[in-house]
Design an enzyme around this catalytic site. Structure first.
Site, mmCIF file in Angstrom:
data_model
loop_
_atom_site.group_PDB
_atom_site.id
_atom_site.type_symbol
_atom_site.label_atom_id
_atom_site.label_comp_id
_atom_site.label_asym_id
_atom_site.label_seq_id
_atom_site.Cartn_x
_atom_site.Cartn_y
_atom_site.Cartn_z
ATOM 1 N N HIS A 239 20.954 100.228 -7.068
ATOM 2 C CA HIS A 239 19.647 100.714 -6.637
ATOM 3 C C HIS A 239 19.505 100.709 -5.108
ATOM 4 O O HIS A 239 19.133 101.697 -4.492
ATOM 5 C CB HIS A 239 18.535 99.832 -7.222
ATOM 6 C CG HIS A 239 18.495 99.791 -8.719
ATOM 7 N ND1 HIS A 239 18.175 100.868 -9.523
ATOM 8 C CD2 HIS A 239 18.734 98.749 -9.567
ATOM 9 C CE1 HIS A 239 18.209 100.492 -10.796
ATOM 10 N NE2 HIS A 239 18.557 99.229 -10.857
HETATM 11 O O1 RIB Z 1 14.334 97.618 -9.528
HETATM 12 C C1 RIB Z 1 15.474 97.394 -8.733
HETATM 13 C C2 RIB Z 1 15.137 96.646 -7.491
HETATM 14 O O2 RIB Z 1 14.609 95.364 -7.820
HETATM 15 C C3 RIB Z 1 16.361 96.364 -6.605
HETATM 16 O O3 RIB Z 1 15.965 96.317 -5.276
HETATM 17 C C4 RIB Z 1 16.808 95.004 -7.057
HETATM 18 O O4 RIB Z 1 17.513 94.301 -6.030
HETATM 19 C C5 RIB Z 1 15.483 94.345 -7.326
HETATM 20 O O5 RIB Z 1 14.999 93.854 -6.093
#
Ligand code: RIB
Ligand code: CA
Length: 310
Positions: A239
């Protein structure tokens, strides 16, 4: 591209940091409570910088709790109790580079910059919200080219059916940032779930020097967690690295502009809503809706293979 990072390491933050250090001129990092509590995300940031050979990068601890909410949520079921389970990163992190609150330190850093820089946030937006609330004037706005945030979703959540973790953890901060009128780019689950890394690539990761060995252990833990919670099978959602890629190469993404707000409480807490009608007064936000997965993975590998000689 010179940038400041705001992170909650967190395993996918770790990979995003490894990529950013090779693709950007990272001026400094603020840590924020998110995947795990704030002290752990700060210590993890320092330990990762040592692993990636960059203990010189300034790090300042930021918010340890959400902007307004009284309770914090963490994601230890995904990242482990340390926030970086999967590889025993022993030893000390780094000392805080300043005793200033993170948002004041960021403002001071921007004031010293000679040209506009990028802000990239990969955790809950508490620090970003405090910064924007305190320094929301033309002088500072001219110093920021874009604020690229990993968070939110227009197509389903990963904490509830509609809410993504970073926006769920601090919905008030997310709503303030999306409604700020600053040049915000939202890189949400809509696009991060299109660009997963095959778990079969993990072995190649381990061949990229010590940094690769550490990342292979971390992402191996993360992949098992994602499979255990039913979020992903045979692929790993990077992500936060997608947000770094979007900040570095926005031209490689498909964007749409929309006025957005974030539901701050109740069963829809953290949900991103497109505000319809003309009387909303909300500024437009750039939302990433597509990316070429092969390009993204080549961008990540172009970065990670540079650690082989490390
Ligand atoms: O939903 C994904 C996000 O939430 C990413 O940034 C992961 O590291 C968590 O922080
Ligand atoms: Ca994160």
């Amino acid at each position: 591209m010179r940038c400041y990072l705001d992170m909650d390491p967190g395993i996918d933050d770790a990979l995003a940091l490894a990529v950013a250090l090779k693709q950007c001129d990272v001026a400094g990092i603020t840590s924020v409570a998110g995947n795990v509590e704030g002290k752990k995300t700060f210590d993890n940031t320092g330990r990762l910088l040592k692993v990636f050979g960059r203990p010189d990068v300034p790090v300042v601890p930021g918010a340890t709790r959400p902007l307004l909410l009284f309770e914090s949520i963490f994601a230890e079921h995904v990242h482990g109790s340390s926030g970086l389970d999967g590889y025993p990163l022993l030893g000390e992190g780094v000392k805080a580079s300043s005793r200033l609150p993170a948002w004041q330190w960021l403002a001071a850093g921007l004031a010293a910059e000679s040209r506009p820089v990028d802000l990239i946030a990969t955790g809950p937006l508490t620090n970003m919200a405090r910064f924007l609330a305190g320094f929301d004037n033309d002088d500072y706005q001219q110093r920021v080219r874009a604020i690229t945030v990993m968070g939110g979703s227009l197509s389903g959540g990963n904490v509830t059916s509609t809410a993504e973790f970073n926006f769920f953890a601090d919905p008030d901060a997310a709503d303030l940032v999306l409604g700020s009128g600053w040049p915000v780019r939202m890189v949400g689950l809509d696009v991060t779930t299109l660009a997963g890394m095959p778990t079969s690539d993990l072995a190649r990761l381990g061949q990229q020097g010590r940094a690769g060995e550490v990342l292979e252990g971390l992402l191996g833990f993360y992949a098992q967690a994602l499979e255990r919670i039913g979020e992903a099978v045979d692929q790993i959602y990077l992500h936060d690295a997608v947000a770094v890629a979007a900040a570095c190469h926005p031209e490689k993404f498909v964007w749409k502009k929309a006025p957005l707000r974030v539901v701050r409480e109740g069963e829809l807490r953290g949900t991103v809503v497109e505000v319809l009608g003309q009387s909303h007064g909300r500024p437009l936000v750039d939302v990433a809706v597509d990316v070429d997965r092969e390009w993204f993975l080549s961008f990540v590998w172009e970065s990670l293979t540079q650690y082989k000689t490390g």
